[in-house]
Design an enzyme around this catalytic site. Structure first.
Site, PDB file in Angstrom:
ATOM      1  CG  ASN A   1       0.387   2.177 -26.251  1.00  0.00           C
ATOM      2  OD1 ASN A   1       1.086   2.400 -25.262  1.00  0.00           O
ATOM      3  ND2 ASN A   1       0.887   2.194 -27.483  1.00  0.00           N
TER       4      ASN A   1
ATOM      5  CB  SER B   1      -1.875   7.438 -32.007  1.00  0.00           C
ATOM      6  OG  SER B   1      -1.534   8.026 -33.246  1.00  0.00           O
TER       7      SER B   1
ATOM      8  CD  GLU C   1       3.574  11.145 -25.734  1.00  0.00           C
ATOM      9  OE1 GLU C   1       3.247  10.314 -24.877  1.00  0.00           O
ATOM     10  OE2 GLU C   1       4.667  11.126 -26.321  1.00  0.00           O
TER      11      GLU C   1
ATOM     12  CG  HIS D   1       3.002   5.173 -30.776  1.00  0.00           C
ATOM     13  ND1 HIS D   1       4.050   4.345 -30.415  1.00  0.00           N
ATOM     14  CD2 HIS D   1       3.317   5.681 -32.001  1.00  0.00           C
ATOM     15  CE1 HIS D   1       4.952   4.337 -31.384  1.00  0.00           C
ATOM     16  NE2 HIS D   1       4.535   5.131 -32.356  1.00  0.00           N
TER      17      HIS D   1
ATOM     18  N   GLY E   1       8.026   7.948 -16.797  1.00  0.00           N
ATOM     19  CA  GLY E   1       6.763   8.209 -16.107  1.00  0.00           C
ATOM     20  C   GLY E   1       6.240   9.627 -16.214  1.00  0.00           C
ATOM     21  CB  SER E   2       6.910  12.567 -18.350  1.00  0.00           C
ATOM     22  OG  SER E   2       6.698  12.169 -19.675  1.00  0.00           O
ATOM     23  CG  ASN E   3       2.610  10.412 -21.277  1.00  0.00           C
ATOM     24  OD1 ASN E   3       1.818  11.255 -21.690  1.00  0.00           O
ATOM     25  ND2 ASN E   3       3.698  10.057 -21.956  1.00  0.00           N
TER      26      ASN E   3
ATOM     27  CG  LEU F   1       3.466  -7.956 -28.132  1.00  0.00           C
ATOM     28  CD1 LEU F   1       2.967  -6.769 -28.947  1.00  0.00           C
ATOM     29  CD2 LEU F   1       4.062  -9.000 -29.078  1.00  0.00           C
TER      30      LEU F   1
ATOM     31  CG  ASP G   1       2.631   0.620 -31.549  1.00  0.00           C
ATOM     32  OD1 ASP G   1       2.220   0.788 -30.389  1.00  0.00           O
ATOM     33  OD2 ASP G   1       3.788   0.862 -31.894  1.00  0.00           O
TER      34      ASP G   1
END
Ligand code: GRF
Length: 220
Positions: A107, A141, A179, A109, A11-13, A92, A150
């Site tokens: 998403n 991305s 990120e 990535h 959960g760092s993002n 997925l 992806d």
């Protein structure tokens, strides 16, 4: 823009996004719900600390994968979300998800997709693959999510140089820092402009950023 976030682990993002919302750096973004497919993960604690409602829709709660994905989509819809962010979500999403939630799903990535995406490309495996391929640069991305892993259209990318002395861990650390900043930047743009596609990306201090057309819009 009402946001739902799907998580599976650290959960760092999520933390970067919720901290930016708390600081007033993402005025257009309103987090409504955080959904995890795994119980007890750190990302759930992050959400709780920021006062964002959580749901756990795990395999043990709902064993049928299609029904589980449908329930995730339904939870987003019921929370009034307009956009769902997969921030370290490790599964997925199948058709019932897209049937239940008709908002945008994006998403993040940690590579320059389409390089080093797809099955198995999670965690350190991504950065090990970048090094094994001898790539001079990697990156981050952000892309639209379709039912293919992806594979949705790219919305924004930022490049990160690979250093000669990098190992997967050092590369992972450097990419993760980028990120966090890039995700906040991109969500800010989304909150302001409401639409990512075709809009130019920019990130102060980033070596280069490309937009959805693959054209470089910001040099070193
Ligand atoms: C990040 O590298 C993200 O790009 C990828 O999974 C990782 C999740 O990390 N999809 P965290 O849970 O946000 O710390």
């Amino acid at each position: 823009m009402r946001l739902g976030v799907l998580v599976s682990g650290r959960g760092s993002n999520l933390e970067a996004v919720l901290a930016a919302v708390a600081d007033g750096r993402l005025p257009g973004i309103e987090p409504r719900i955080v959904i995890s497919n795994r119980p007890g993960v750190h990302a759930l604690a992050v959400a709780e600390r920021h006062g964002v409602p959580t749901r756990v829709l795990s395999r043990s709660v709902m064993p049928d994968p299609g029904a589980r994905d449908g329930a995730i989509g339904q939870a987003l819809a019921e929370a009034g979300c307009e956009i769902a962010l997969l921030a370290g979500y490790d599964r997925l999403l199948r058709a019932p998800y897209f049937a239940a939630f008709d908002g945008e799903t994006i998403n993040i990535h940690p590579s320059l997709l389409p390089r080093h995406g797809g099955r198995g490309m999670v965690g350190l495996a991504v950065h090990a693959a970048v090094l094994a391929a001898g790539d001079a640069e990697t990156g981050v991305s952000i892309h639209r999510v379709s039912a293919d892993l992806d594979a949705g259209p790219l919305l924004a990318q930022v490049r990160v140089p690979v250093r000669a002395d990098d190992d997967p861990e050092s590369l992972a650390r450097r990419v993760l820092t980028v990120e966090h900043a890039f995700l906040v930047e991109t969500l800010g743009r989304l909150g302001r402009e409401g639409l990512l596609e075709g809009a130019s990306a920019s990130m102060t201090g980033a070596p280069s950023v490309t937009d959805a057309s693959g054209e470089s819009v910001k040099g070193p």
